[in-house]
Design a protein around this motif. Structure first.
Motif, PDB file in Angstrom:
ATOM      1  N   THR A  57      -5.707  -9.659  -1.413  1.00  0.00           N
ATOM      2  CA  THR A  57      -6.612  -8.519  -1.530  1.00  0.00           C
ATOM      3  C   THR A  57      -6.044  -7.509  -2.520  1.00  0.00           C
ATOM      4  N   ALA A  58      -6.888  -6.560  -2.926  1.00  0.00           N
ATOM      5  CA  ALA A  58      -6.434  -5.504  -3.831  1.00  0.00           C
ATOM      6  C   ALA A  58      -5.276  -4.734  -3.219  1.00  0.00           C
ATOM      7  N   ARG A  59      -5.342  -4.490  -1.901  1.00  0.00           N
ATOM      8  CA  ARG A  59      -4.281  -3.707  -1.250  1.00  0.00           C
ATOM      9  C   ARG A  59      -2.977  -4.496  -1.171  1.00  0.00           C
ATOM     10  N   GLN A  60      -3.052  -5.805  -1.009  1.00  0.00           N
ATOM     11  CA  GLN A  60      -1.834  -6.614  -1.021  1.00  0.00           C
ATOM     12  C   GLN A  60      -1.169  -6.579  -2.397  1.00  0.00           C
ATOM     13  N   ILE A  61      -1.988  -6.677  -3.437  1.00  0.00           N
ATOM     14  CA  ILE A  61      -1.436  -6.632  -4.795  1.00  0.00           C
ATOM     15  C   ILE A  61      -0.844  -5.250  -5.078  1.00  0.00           C
ATOM     16  N   ALA A  62      -1.532  -4.200  -4.624  1.00  0.00           N
ATOM     17  CA  ALA A  62      -1.001  -2.842  -4.800  1.00  0.00           C
ATOM     18  C   ALA A  62       0.330  -2.689  -4.075  1.00  0.00           C
ATOM     19  N   PHE A  63       0.422  -3.229  -2.868  1.00  0.00           N
ATOM     20  CA  PHE A  63       1.673  -3.174  -2.110  1.00  0.00           C
ATOM     21  C   PHE A  63       2.792  -3.878  -2.875  1.00  0.00           C
ATOM     22  N   VAL A 101      -7.692   2.589   7.904  1.00  0.00           N
ATOM     23  CA  VAL A 101      -6.794   2.267   9.012  1.00  0.00           C
ATOM     24  C   VAL A 101      -6.733   0.761   9.225  1.00  0.00           C
ATOM     25  N   ASP A 102      -7.889   0.119   9.301  1.00  0.00           N
ATOM     26  CA  ASP A 102      -7.927  -1.323   9.587  1.00  0.00           C
ATOM     27  C   ASP A 102      -7.230  -2.139   8.500  1.00  0.00           C
ATOM     28  N   THR A 103      -7.530  -1.854   7.232  1.00  0.00           N
ATOM     29  CA  THR A 103      -6.932  -2.643   6.155  1.00  0.00           C
ATOM     30  C   THR A 103      -5.435  -2.386   6.024  1.00  0.00           C
ATOM     31  N   THR A 104      -4.990  -1.169   6.325  1.00  0.00           N
ATOM     32  CA  THR A 104      -3.560  -0.876   6.236  1.00  0.00           C
ATOM     33  C   THR A 104      -2.802  -1.553   7.370  1.00  0.00           C
ATOM     34  N   VAL A 105      -3.387  -1.553   8.547  1.00  0.00           N
ATOM     35  CA  VAL A 105      -2.776  -2.275   9.677  1.00  0.00           C
ATOM     36  C   VAL A 105      -2.704  -3.770   9.370  1.00  0.00           C
ATOM     37  N   GLN A 106      -3.771  -4.329   8.821  1.00  0.00           N
ATOM     38  CA  GLN A 106      -3.774  -5.755   8.468  1.00  0.00           C
ATOM     39  C   GLN A 106      -2.727  -6.056   7.400  1.00  0.00           C
TER      40      GLN A 106
END
Length: 483
Positions: free
Chosen positions: A29-35, A132-137
């Motif tokens: 996901t975009a958030r995984q790549i950002a992380f 909240v949900d996507t950050t927890v995931q």
């Protein structure tokens, strides 16, 4: 939605991350790549390099499982640059809502919390429950075990305090009374930078400057007016659905105010009708005022933007020596020469602190010295954390050495323009005052009344981003006596 947390949900148990079992990779996901990008930056990588590598990987498919839409690529860029810029503010929130300060958090958890708090505080278009949900995931995907519960509790508590009642918005961030620390935490800068700003500006302008540097920058171009008029270039971009606006006081500059995509795909790139160059950087060559047939020496030239602009202003008549100290950097100059067609520009490799080639040969010398970059903090998200007072001191010494030697290249009666993309007075005003005090026969020459930016009483140009709405620059024109 009720953002409740259990009584012990803010405790942070020690957890050893589990080793993921081998299985077919799911699309990231975009958030995984950002992380992943934030983790690399935390380990010392440059933000712009990491972003470029990550997004190119999603285009070419070289990274397994990564397929992002244009919208998600934009989200990656926003999350990474935003989280890096706002790091001090985000860490203050982590200190405030966690049982452990940010400095003692598990390193991966720290990056995840920064991402979560950044979205809650600065991205209005992402719903709270989605953040909240996507950050927890994301925490779960990194095998952080029970620490995912810590993420859930901290973010929910922030959200609850940010909206304590229906249609009521509050700022949960607690700030100290001391002014420098207050501004530093609120706007996310180290205290020493805030102190530099406060030494030159009243506090309301310091805030305006801080806010400017926290905005995403526009892409700015220098149109080659020998090949294309400004009005024709504006029409060219309009046909491609891109708004391009002229910039007052900079005759060759256009600002693209809509998302333009890859630079190399923009109209006119292959034809060499323009180059990427900030509008304030273009002012440097206008102040130099090169004339056809002259010998111009650009002492710290790579990647060659100013050398090429100088050649355009000379109508490609004369000689522009474009110097830099490594073959890789002079190669970049040559690549830009090939695309833009400035045949009078001649790359040369050498250290400008001891280059003997040009003694007394330059009609005009441009000295755009290496600097702290404190005028371009919106374009370089991590620069505010990389520079220190000690690094500035080292740069001041380097600048002095280059200035002293490059000044010997100027012919009697010739011109030297000293420029930086920083606002630090040690690198700017103090350098010029020291040089003039130690070198007789040099004077400051103020720009003509028609110049795009009004000079200071001393005769130099200081571009303030929050006032002129362009990158921060210092530019001064020095004239050598004829005898």
């Amino acid at each position: 939605m009720v953002f409740a947390a259990s009584g012990n949900s803010l405790s942070e148990p020690k957890v050893t991350p589990k080793i993921a079992k081998s299985k077919t990779a799911k699309p990231k996901t975009a958030r995984q790549i950002a992380f992943e990008a934030l983790r690399a930056i935390d380990q010392g990588a440059f933000a712009d390099v990491v972003i470029d590598r990550k997004l190119k990987g999603t285009q070419t498919g070289t990274q397994l499982g990564i397929q992002l839409s244009s919208q998600d690529k934009g989200l990656v860029t926003e999350l990474v640059y935003g989280s890096v810029r706002r790091r001090r503010t985000l860490d203050a929130l982590i200190d405030q809502f966690g049982k452990r300060p940010a400095s003692k958090q598990h390193r991966d958890l720290l990056q995840i919390l920064r991402l979560g708090f950044y979205q809650l505080r600065y991205l209005d278009h992402v719903p709270v429950h989605a953040v909240v949900d996507t950050t927890v995931q994301l925490a779960k995907s990194q095998r952080l075990g029970k620490l995912s519960g810590v993420v859930n509790a901290m973010l929910r508590q922030y959200a609850r305090e940010a909206m304590p009642a229906a249609n009521v918005i509050a700022d949960p961030l607690k700030l100290p009374e001391e002014r420098t620390r207050r501004l530093g935490i609120l706007h996310s800068y180290p205290d020493w930078i805030i102190d530099v700003w406060r030494s030159m500006l009243p506090d309301d302008q310091v805030e305006a400057l801080c806010e400017y540097f926290n905005r995403s920058p526009y892409l700015e171009l220098r149109i080659n007016l020998q090949r294309q008029s400004l009005s024709a270039a504006i029409a060219l971009f309009a046909d491609a659905g891109i708004e391009a606006l002229p910039i007052e006081g900079v005759p060759s500059a256009l600002r693209l105010t809509t998302h333009a995509g890859a630079v190399t795909q923009l109209p006119g790139y292959a034809e060499g009708w323009w180059a990427v160059q900030d509008s304030s950087a273009q002012l440097v060559s206008y102040l130099l005022d090169p004339q056809p047939g002259e010998v111009i020496i650009d002492a710290c030239a790579a990647p060659g933007g100013k050398s090429l602009h100088i050649a355009e202003l000379m109508r490609n008549e004369g000689t522009v020596w474009s110097c830099d100290r490594t073959s890789s950097r002079t190669k970049k100059i040559q690549q830009n020469i090939d695309r833009l067609g400035a045949t009078i520009v001649r790359p040369i490799m050498g250290d400008s602190r001891n280059q003997p080639t040009f003694l007394g040969q330059g009609d005009r010398v441009l000295l755009d010295v290496p600097c702290s970059g404190l005028g371009t903090l919106n374009r370089h998200a991590d620069a505010r954390w990389r520079q220190t007072p000690d690094s500035v001191d080292s740069l001041v010494t380097l600048q002095q050495e280059i200035l002293m030697h490059a000044s010997t290249w100027v012919k009697p009666g010739g011109v030297l323009v000293y420029a930086t993309c920083t606002l630090h007075p040690q690198e700017n005003e103090a350098q010029i005052k020291t040089f003039l005090s130690q070198n007789a026969g040099w004077t400051i020459e103020a720009p003509p009344p028609s110049f795009g930016i009004e000079p200071t009483e001393a005769g130099w140009i200081k571009v303030w981003p929050h006032i002129q709405h362009m990158d921060g620059f210092f530019i001064v024109k020095l004239r050598r006596a004829t005898t």
